[in-house]
Enzyme design. Structure first.
Site, PDB file in Angstrom:
ATOM      1  N   ARG A  18      38.000  42.500 -48.106  1.00 41.55           N
ATOM      2  CA  ARG A  18      38.113  42.137 -49.246  1.00 41.55           C
ATOM      3  C   ARG A  18      37.700  40.922 -49.659  1.00 41.55           C
ATOM      4  NH1 ARG A  18      43.802  39.317 -50.531  1.00 41.55           N
ATOM      5  NH2 ARG A  18      43.134  38.988 -52.859  1.00 41.55           N
ATOM      6  N   TYR A  23      37.765  35.405 -48.634  1.00 40.63           N
ATOM      7  CA  TYR A  23      38.175  35.613 -47.861  1.00 40.63           C
ATOM      8  C   TYR A  23      37.462  35.245 -46.064  1.00 40.63           C
ATOM      9  CZ  TYR A  23      41.254  35.684 -51.680  1.00 40.63           C
ATOM     10  OH  TYR A  23      42.152  35.527 -52.805  1.00 40.63           O
ATOM     11  N   HIS A  80      51.746  32.890 -56.450  1.00 40.65           N
ATOM     12  CA  HIS A  80      51.646  32.839 -57.996  1.00 40.65           C
ATOM     13  C   HIS A  80      52.796  33.083 -59.375  1.00 40.65           C
ATOM     14  CE1 HIS A  80      47.857  31.305 -56.034  1.00 40.65           C
ATOM     15  NE2 HIS A  80      48.166  32.549 -56.063  1.00 40.65           N
ATOM     16  N   LEU A 101      43.762  31.449 -47.329  1.00 39.18           N
ATOM     17  CA  LEU A 101      42.543  31.259 -46.334  1.00 39.18           C
ATOM     18  C   LEU A 101      41.952  30.213 -47.155  1.00 39.18           C
ATOM     19  CD1 LEU A 101      43.298  34.870 -46.052  1.00 39.18           C
ATOM     20  CD2 LEU A 101      41.546  33.959 -44.023  1.00 39.18           C
ATOM     21  N   SER A 102      42.201  30.910 -48.526  1.00 42.60           N
ATOM     22  CA  SER A 102      41.057  30.555 -49.419  1.00 42.60           C
ATOM     23  C   SER A 102      41.914  29.318 -50.531  1.00 42.60           C
ATOM     24  CB  SER A 102      40.545  31.134 -50.791  1.00 42.60           C
ATOM     25  OG  SER A 102      41.925  31.492 -51.683  1.00 42.60           O
ATOM     26  N   ARG A 111      45.800  30.510 -60.176  1.00 41.65           N
ATOM     27  CA  ARG A 111      45.359  29.860 -58.717  1.00 41.65           C
ATOM     28  C   ARG A 111      46.587  28.822 -58.407  1.00 41.65           C
ATOM     29  NH1 ARG A 111      43.608  35.444 -56.757  1.00 41.65           N
ATOM     30  NH2 ARG A 111      42.200  36.078 -57.763  1.00 41.65           N
TER      31      ARG A 111
END
Ligand code: DQA
Length: 148
Positions: A18, A23, A80, A101-102, A111
């Protein structure tokens, strides 16, 4: 022995395939293996759960205090949107560390807001898969603090 639940939400089973530019190339099983090795060295037990379903995540949060002292939660996109997840976190008396992760604050504006941030101990984001290791150490520090 202290036990921590690492709970992953929607689409995190797709890690590795993905959007690897966002990621990373690591898969969830590889992250979990690294977490297990790290936790063993720290003398804590880990359990892992992943679900794409909001209700299943809520069930896992509600059940966690029976077996665990803390939850590390990457709620994915539900972060979110989900008042229900936030309410589930608020309903349990064990600490939750929010993980991404991000760096959600450096991405699309939708986000930037986390529904769950006000009811967690703290948030770790932007460190990729290493964030899971950081979250384990953050949880251990938080549990030690609360026991001091
Ligand atoms: C994520 C960030 C979320 O915005 C996104 O919906 C995810 C993954 C992360 O780990 O960076 O699914 O939680």
């Amino acid at each position: 022995m202290t036990s921590i639940l690492i709970l992953n939400g929607p689409n995190l089973n797709m890690l590795g395939k993905r959007e690897p530019d966002i990621y990373g190339a690591t898969t969830l099983p590889r992250i979990e293996a690294a977490c297990s090795a790290h936790a063993e060295a720290r003398g804590v037990l880990l359990s892992f759960q992943q679900s794409n379903h909001e209700g299943t995540l809520i069930d896992a949060i509600q059940a966690a205090p029976e077996n665990h002292q803390g939850i590390i939660l990457n709620a994915g996109a539900y972060t979110h949107t989900s008042v229900a997840l936030r309410d589930a976190i608020a309903s349990v008396d064990i600490p939750v560390v929010e993980l991404h992760l991000s760096n959600i604050h450096a991405r699309e504006s939708f986000r930037h807001h986390s529904m769950i941030a006000p009811v967690v101990v703290g948030q770790i984001c932007g460190f990729g898969a290493a964030g899971y290791i950081l979250a384990i150490d953050a949880m251990i520090a938080s549990l030690n603090e609360s026991m001091a």
